[in-house]
Design a protein around this motif. Structure first.
Motif, PDB file in Angstrom:
ATOM      1  N   SER A  69      -2.289 -10.734  -3.839  1.00 53.58           N
ATOM      2  CA  SER A  69      -2.053 -10.724  -5.288  1.00 53.58           C
ATOM      3  C   SER A  69      -2.593  -9.442  -5.922  1.00 53.58           C
ATOM      4  O   SER A  69      -1.964  -8.877  -6.816  1.00 53.58           O
ATOM      5  CB  SER A  69      -2.652 -11.958  -5.955  1.00 53.58           C
ATOM      6  N   GLU A  70      -3.737  -8.954  -5.465  1.00 51.52           N
ATOM      7  CA  GLU A  70      -4.283  -7.702  -6.005  1.00 51.52           C
ATOM      8  C   GLU A  70      -3.411  -6.509  -5.630  1.00 51.52           C
ATOM      9  O   GLU A  70      -3.189  -5.613  -6.443  1.00 51.52           O
ATOM     10  CB  GLU A  70      -5.723  -7.493  -5.534  1.00 51.52           C
ATOM     11  N   LEU A  71      -2.917  -6.497  -4.413  1.00 48.92           N
ATOM     12  CA  LEU A  71      -2.002  -5.419  -4.011  1.00 48.92           C
ATOM     13  C   LEU A  71      -0.746  -5.439  -4.885  1.00 48.92           C
ATOM     14  O   LEU A  71      -0.292  -4.397  -5.364  1.00 48.92           O
ATOM     15  CB  LEU A  71      -1.620  -5.566  -2.534  1.00 48.92           C
ATOM     16  N   ARG A  72      -0.210  -6.622  -5.093  1.00 53.53           N
ATOM     17  CA  ARG A  72       0.997  -6.778  -5.925  1.00 53.53           C
ATOM     18  C   ARG A  72       0.706  -6.343  -7.364  1.00 53.53           C
ATOM     19  O   ARG A  72       1.519  -5.662  -7.991  1.00 53.53           O
ATOM     20  CB  ARG A  72       1.462  -8.226  -5.868  1.00 53.53           C
ATOM     21  N   GLU A  73      -0.475  -6.726  -7.895  1.00 52.77           N
ATOM     22  CA  GLU A  73      -0.828  -6.364  -9.269  1.00 52.77           C
ATOM     23  C   GLU A  73      -0.928  -4.855  -9.451  1.00 52.77           C
ATOM     24  O   GLU A  73      -0.453  -4.311 -10.450  1.00 52.77           O
ATOM     25  CB  GLU A  73      -2.155  -7.012  -9.669  1.00 52.77           C
ATOM     26  N   VAL A  74      -1.572  -4.178  -8.508  1.00 47.87           N
ATOM     27  CA  VAL A  74      -1.703  -2.717  -8.621  1.00 47.87           C
ATOM     28  C   VAL A  74      -0.336  -2.066  -8.510  1.00 47.87           C
ATOM     29  O   VAL A  74      -0.011  -1.153  -9.270  1.00 47.87           O
ATOM     30  CB  VAL A  74      -2.694  -2.157  -7.575  1.00 47.87           C
ATOM     31  N   ARG A  75       0.476  -2.533  -7.595  1.00 48.89           N
ATOM     32  CA  ARG A  75       1.831  -1.979  -7.462  1.00 48.89           C
ATOM     33  C   ARG A  75       2.603  -2.157  -8.754  1.00 48.89           C
ATOM     34  O   ARG A  75       3.233  -1.229  -9.258  1.00 48.89           O
ATOM     35  CB  ARG A  75       2.543  -2.655  -6.294  1.00 48.89           C
ATOM     36  N   SER A  76       2.560  -3.339  -9.340  1.00 48.68           N
ATOM     37  CA  SER A  76       3.265  -3.598 -10.603  1.00 48.68           C
ATOM     38  C   SER A  76       2.677  -2.764 -11.741  1.00 48.68           C
ATOM     39  O   SER A  76       3.422  -2.249 -12.579  1.00 48.68           O
ATOM     40  CB  SER A  76       3.197  -5.082 -10.955  1.00 48.68           C
ATOM     41  N   TYR A  77       1.356  -2.647 -11.772  1.00 47.25           N
ATOM     42  CA  TYR A  77       0.687  -1.830 -12.787  1.00 47.25           C
ATOM     43  C   TYR A  77       1.212  -0.392 -12.737  1.00 47.25           C
ATOM     44  O   TYR A  77       1.567   0.183 -13.764  1.00 47.25           O
ATOM     45  CB  TYR A  77      -0.824  -1.861 -12.556  1.00 47.25           C
ATOM     46  N   LEU A  78       1.266   0.174 -11.551  1.00 49.90           N
ATOM     47  CA  LEU A  78       1.733   1.560 -11.413  1.00 49.90           C
ATOM     48  C   LEU A  78       3.211   1.690 -11.748  1.00 49.90           C
ATOM     49  O   LEU A  78       3.624   2.675 -12.364  1.00 49.90           O
ATOM     50  CB  LEU A  78       1.451   2.078 -10.002  1.00 49.90           C
ATOM     51  N   ASP A  79       3.995   0.706 -11.365  1.00 54.44           N
ATOM     52  CA  ASP A  79       5.423   0.757 -11.678  1.00 54.44           C
ATOM     53  C   ASP A  79       5.677   0.717 -13.179  1.00 54.44           C
ATOM     54  O   ASP A  79       6.706   1.208 -13.652  1.00 54.44           O
ATOM     55  CB  ASP A  79       6.174  -0.390 -10.989  1.00 54.44           C
ATOM     56  N   LEU A 101       0.818  -1.210   0.000  1.00 55.49           N
ATOM     57  CA  LEU A 101       0.000   0.000   0.000  1.00 55.49           C
ATOM     58  C   LEU A 101       0.852   1.260   0.000  1.00 55.49           C
ATOM     59  O   LEU A 101       0.549   2.216  -0.715  1.00 55.49           O
ATOM     60  CB  LEU A 101      -0.952  -0.010   1.198  1.00 55.49           C
ATOM     61  N   LEU A 102       1.919   1.255   0.780  1.00 58.81           N
ATOM     62  CA  LEU A 102       2.806   2.421   0.789  1.00 58.81           C
ATOM     63  C   LEU A 102       3.500   2.588  -0.558  1.00 58.81           C
ATOM     64  O   LEU A 102       3.706   3.714  -1.027  1.00 58.81           O
ATOM     65  CB  LEU A 102       3.822   2.303   1.924  1.00 58.81           C
ATOM     66  N   GLY A 103       3.839   1.479  -1.201  1.00 54.24           N
ATOM     67  CA  GLY A 103       4.418   1.543  -2.541  1.00 54.24           C
ATOM     68  C   GLY A 103       3.432   2.103  -3.553  1.00 54.24           C
ATOM     69  O   GLY A 103       3.810   2.889  -4.438  1.00 54.24           O
ATOM     70  N   ILE A 104       2.176   1.707  -3.442  1.00 56.57           N
ATOM     71  CA  ILE A 104       1.133   2.231  -4.318  1.00 56.57           C
ATOM     72  C   ILE A 104       0.975   3.735  -4.089  1.00 56.57           C
ATOM     73  O   ILE A 104       0.925   4.528  -5.038  1.00 56.57           O
ATOM     74  CB  ILE A 104      -0.199   1.480  -4.087  1.00 56.57           C
ATOM     75  N   TYR A 105       0.911   4.127  -2.835  1.00 58.41           N
ATOM     76  CA  TYR A 105       0.780   5.546  -2.484  1.00 58.41           C
ATOM     77  C   TYR A 105       1.943   6.355  -3.075  1.00 58.41           C
ATOM     78  O   TYR A 105       1.746   7.391  -3.721  1.00 58.41           O
ATOM     79  CB  TYR A 105       0.735   5.688  -0.966  1.00 58.41           C
ATOM     80  N   LYS A 106       3.158   5.859  -2.874  1.00 60.33           N
ATOM     81  CA  LYS A 106       4.344   6.562  -3.378  1.00 60.33           C
ATOM     82  C   LYS A 106       4.318   6.662  -4.901  1.00 60.33           C
ATOM     83  O   LYS A 106       4.579   7.733  -5.465  1.00 60.33           O
ATOM     84  CB  LYS A 106       5.616   5.845  -2.917  1.00 60.33           C
ATOM     85  N   ALA A 107       4.003   5.556  -5.568  1.00 56.88           N
ATOM     86  CA  ALA A 107       3.950   5.567  -7.029  1.00 56.88           C
ATOM     87  C   ALA A 107       2.926   6.579  -7.536  1.00 56.88           C
ATOM     88  O   ALA A 107       3.185   7.303  -8.501  1.00 56.88           O
ATOM     89  CB  ALA A 107       3.633   4.167  -7.554  1.00 56.88           C
ATOM     90  N   LEU A 108       1.761   6.624  -6.897  1.00 60.28           N
ATOM     91  CA  LEU A 108       0.737   7.584  -7.308  1.00 60.28           C
ATOM     92  C   LEU A 108       1.217   9.019  -7.170  1.00 60.28           C
ATOM     93  O   LEU A 108       0.943   9.861  -8.024  1.00 60.28           O
ATOM     94  CB  LEU A 108      -0.547   7.378  -6.496  1.00 60.28           C
ATOM     95  N   HIS A 109       1.942   9.301  -6.106  1.00 63.24           N
ATOM     96  CA  HIS A 109       2.421  10.671  -5.886  1.00 63.24           C
ATOM     97  C   HIS A 109       3.594  11.029  -6.792  1.00 63.24           C
ATOM     98  O   HIS A 109       3.851  12.210  -7.008  1.00 63.24           O
ATOM     99  CB  HIS A 109       2.727  10.893  -4.404  1.00 63.24           C
ATOM    100  N   ILE A 110       4.246  10.036  -7.354  1.00 60.01           N
ATOM    101  CA  ILE A 110       5.276  10.291  -8.367  1.00 60.01           C
ATOM    102  C   ILE A 110       4.606  10.528  -9.719  1.00 60.01           C
ATOM    103  O   ILE A 110       4.944  11.471 -10.439  1.00 60.01           O
ATOM    104  CB  ILE A 110       6.280   9.125  -8.433  1.00 60.01           C
ATOM    105  N   LEU A 111       3.653   9.667 -10.062  1.00 60.81           N
ATOM    106  CA  LEU A 111       2.981   9.763 -11.355  1.00 60.81           C
ATOM    107  C   LEU A 111       2.028  10.947 -11.445  1.00 60.81           C
ATOM    108  O   LEU A 111       1.831  11.509 -12.526  1.00 60.81           O
ATOM    109  CB  LEU A 111       2.204   8.463 -11.637  1.00 60.81           C
TER     110      LEU A 111
END
Length: 136
Positions: free
Chosen positions: A120-130, A75-85
């Motif tokens: 798996s869904e958390l991992r998928e969203v993180r990978s999607y954003l990356d 979740l923190l990775g998703i948050y960080k990626a969103l704030h970068i993108l």
């Protein structure tokens, strides 16, 4: 299977307790930024027992299990990626609530996808954003 996004989880009790507290504080800050309901928070944390969730929400940051730490890490990775993108914080924090036509979300919001899923869904969203150069 080793995942490049997985955090290293210390095994010694003092480091582990410190990490647990830091992780939970970060999660509840993220939950406030994303304006998550209690039900959404519980879903994202993997459905912890009532007593555990209530203690965490009150600030009791005792040792938490690996699954919860891994979920918070994603979740923190998703948050960080969103704030970068999306450098605009309102846009970044609101992205998870907007319907998304990407095939994995099928017109649902990312938050709905995350709340009904598991690691798996958390991992998928993180990978999607990356894998994104920009998102809308």
């Amino acid at each position: 299977m080793e995942d490049e996004h997985m955090m290293s989880i210390p095994k010694d009790p003092l480091s582990r307790d410190e990490l647990s507290g830091d992780a939970l504080r970060a999660f509840f800050n993220l939950a406030a930024s994303w304006e998550l309901s209690e039900l959404q928070q519980r879903a994202l944390l993997g459905g912890p027992p009532d007593a555990s969730y209530e203690a965490w929400a009150r600030g009791a940051h005792e040792h938490i299990d690996d699954d919860v730490l891994i979920r918070i890490s994603y979740l923190l990775g998703i948050y960080k990626a969103l704030h970068i993108l999306l450098p605009d914080p309102v846009q970044a924090d609101g992205w998870i609530r907007r319907p998304n036509m990407a095939p994995m979300f099928a017109g649902n919001t990312v938050l709905e996808f995350l709340c009904r899923g598991g690691l798996s869904e958390l991992r998928e969203v993180r990978s999607y954003l990356d894998g994104q150069d920009a998102i809308t």
